[in-house]
Scaffold this active site. Structure first.
Site, PDB file in Angstrom:
ATOM      1  CG  HIS A 281       6.679  46.099  72.183  1.00  0.00           C
ATOM      2  ND1 HIS A 281       5.536  46.652  71.665  1.00  0.00           N
ATOM      3  CD2 HIS A 281       6.963  46.838  73.282  1.00  0.00           C
ATOM      4  CE1 HIS A 281       5.149  47.691  72.409  1.00  0.00           C
ATOM      5  NE2 HIS A 281       5.999  47.815  73.409  1.00  0.00           N
TER       6      HIS A 281
ATOM      7  CD  GLU B 176       8.820  50.582  74.007  1.00  0.00           C
ATOM      8  OE1 GLU B 176       8.029  49.709  74.425  1.00  0.00           O
ATOM      9  OE2 GLU B 176       8.513  51.791  73.928  1.00  0.00           O
TER      10      GLU B 176
HETATM   11 CO    CO Z   1       6.031  49.516  74.681  1.00  0.00          CO
END
Ligand code: CO
Length: 134
Positions: A79, A130
């Site tokens: 991510h 995120e």
């Molecule tokens: Co992270």
């Protein structure tokens, strides 16, 4: 809305080997491994002048990166994390735009002790995103 790139997380099958690659081959400053049982990972932080790389190894039975590593046994980018000033305002804007927030949609305290949310990769070009309130 999004601000600085806080970190890029890379899932790895061998944390010692990954640390060695970043410290020796790439000449970066790396931390010792840190167990984060609440997040199901052991992390090595790679400090770069403008951001961080987090090398993630699964920890425990229900690690959130276990499935990813099964599909990507050699490791891979898991991510990217962008900073936002107000995570609830960011969430509400994204939901209004039709983006899917993972889990119950409520921010959780992330690995840095700050509120985080994850956004569905299918809504963001195949990349798990995120958001962290900076
Ligand atoms: Co992270």
């Amino acid at each position: 809305m999004i601000g600085r790139l806080n970190h890029i997380a890379i899932a790895v099958p061998d944390l010692a080997a990954a640390s060695e690659t970043y410290s020796t081959t790439l000449g970066a400053k790396v931390s010792q491994p840190i167990d984060e049982p609440d997040h199901g990972v052991t992390v090595v932080f790679v400090e770069l002048p403008n951001t961080k790389i987090e090398l993630l190894l699964p920890l425990g039975e229900d690690s959130p990166i276990a499935n990813f590593l099964e599909r990507n046994p050699g490791g891979g980018i898991h991510h990217v994390c962008y900073e936002v000033d107000d995570i609830l305002a960011a969430r509400d804007k994204l939901k209004a735009e039709g983006a899917r927030v993972l889990g119950d949609g409520e921010p959780k305290i992330g690995a840095h002790g700050k509120p985080v949310l994850f956004l569905h990769p299918k809504d963001f070009l195949g990349t798990l995103v995120e958001l962290e309130q900076a």
